[in-house]
Write an enzyme that holds these catalytic residues in place. Structure first.
Site, PDB file in Angstrom:
ATOM      1  N   PHE A   7       0.823  -1.209   0.000  1.00 39.23           N
ATOM      2  CA  PHE A   7       0.000   0.000   0.000  1.00 39.23           C
ATOM      3  C   PHE A   7       0.857   1.259   0.000  1.00 39.23           C
ATOM      4  O   PHE A   7       1.839   1.357   0.737  1.00 39.23           O
ATOM      5  CB  PHE A   7      -0.861   0.065   1.276  1.00 39.23           C
ATOM      6  N   ASP A   8       0.457   2.231  -0.797  1.00 38.92           N
ATOM      7  CA  ASP A   8       0.903   3.603  -0.604  1.00 38.92           C
ATOM      8  C   ASP A   8       0.091   4.148   0.578  1.00 38.92           C
ATOM      9  O   ASP A   8      -0.824   3.476   1.071  1.00 38.92           O
ATOM     10  CB  ASP A   8       0.646   4.409  -1.884  1.00 38.92           C
ATOM     11  N   VAL A   9       0.409   5.354   1.039  1.00 36.06           N
ATOM     12  CA  VAL A   9      -0.309   5.911   2.193  1.00 36.06           C
ATOM     13  C   VAL A   9      -1.116   7.158   1.817  1.00 36.06           C
ATOM     14  O   VAL A   9      -2.335   7.133   1.739  1.00 36.06           O
ATOM     15  CB  VAL A   9       0.663   6.224   3.358  1.00 36.06           C
TER      16      VAL A   9
END
Length: 217
Positions: A7-9
């Site tokens: 995941f990116d944030v």
């Protein structure tokens, strides 16, 4: 077989980009410049520092640039100190991956201190098996370093991993790392380039979860 989702944030898990966009509008209005959130902010997302400065020099008057940017950062940080908004579907997709025993990692350009603080505040930091941040790699996205580093740490083949990204530079980083990517666009709509670099474009994390359920599990 899917073993790992990365995941990116900001812009994907946390709705921080809308906070910064609104802060740009407020800061611009203070100095008599309207719609900076729509005109300038999208151009800055994902840019290298030197490219970012070139844009600022070109689009903001030099005599107010420093004051305006300081006000923007202060307004944005003050808003995020009060509340970190979470994107719809975040907990649902994490629950789904947990139920299917699929590992979860984070690859973000944001520095460790801010990443930990915000994810702990919204109660999801401990749900991830590994977290790699922007101040722990040499090259920023779109360089694939951060994603290749996560694969190595998690001992996972790219063919058994999936990336969730919102930004153009994040999508390109995943593509260059050879990892399938689902884009969940935030402020900037995907172009034909991103559509070719991804396996799917989802409107939110719930739709991304459904795609994984139907196609990868």
């Amino acid at each position: 077989m899917l073993e790992l989702v990365v995941f990116d944030v900001d812009g994907l898990m946390l709705d921080t980009e809308s906070v910064w966009k609104e802060a740009f509008d407020k800061a611009g209005n203070k100095y008599g410049i309207s719609d900076l959130g729509d005109s300038l902010f999208p151009l800055l997302i994902g840019k290298r520092l030197e490219d970012e400065q070139e844009l600022l020099d070109r689009l903001l008057p030099s005599d107010i640039q420093d004051q305006l940017l300081n006000d923007w950062r202060h307004m944005g940080l003050s808003s995020l100190e009060k509340e970190v908004p979470v994107k719809p579907g975040l907990n649902e997709i994490l629950d789904f991956l947990d139920a299917h025993h699929i590992k979860k990692a984070i690859a973000t350009t944001t520095r460790r201190e801010l990443t930990e603080e915000r994810l702990k505040r919204v109660g999801v930091y401990d749900r991830f098996d590994y977290v790699l941040c922007g101040d722990e790699v040499i090259n920023r996205k779109p360089d694939p370093e951060i994603y290749l580093s996560v694969l190595k740490k998690m001992d996972t083949d790219a063919r058994n991993a999936l990336v969730l990204e919102d930004s153009v530079v994040g999508v390109e980083a995943a593509y260059r790392a050879g990892i399938d990517c689902i884009q969940v666009p935030d402020i900037i709509a995907p172009t034909d380039v991103q559509k070719k670099q991804t396996v799917y474009t989802a409107k939110d994390l719930m739709e991304a979860r459904d795609y994984i359920k139907e196609n990868r599990v």
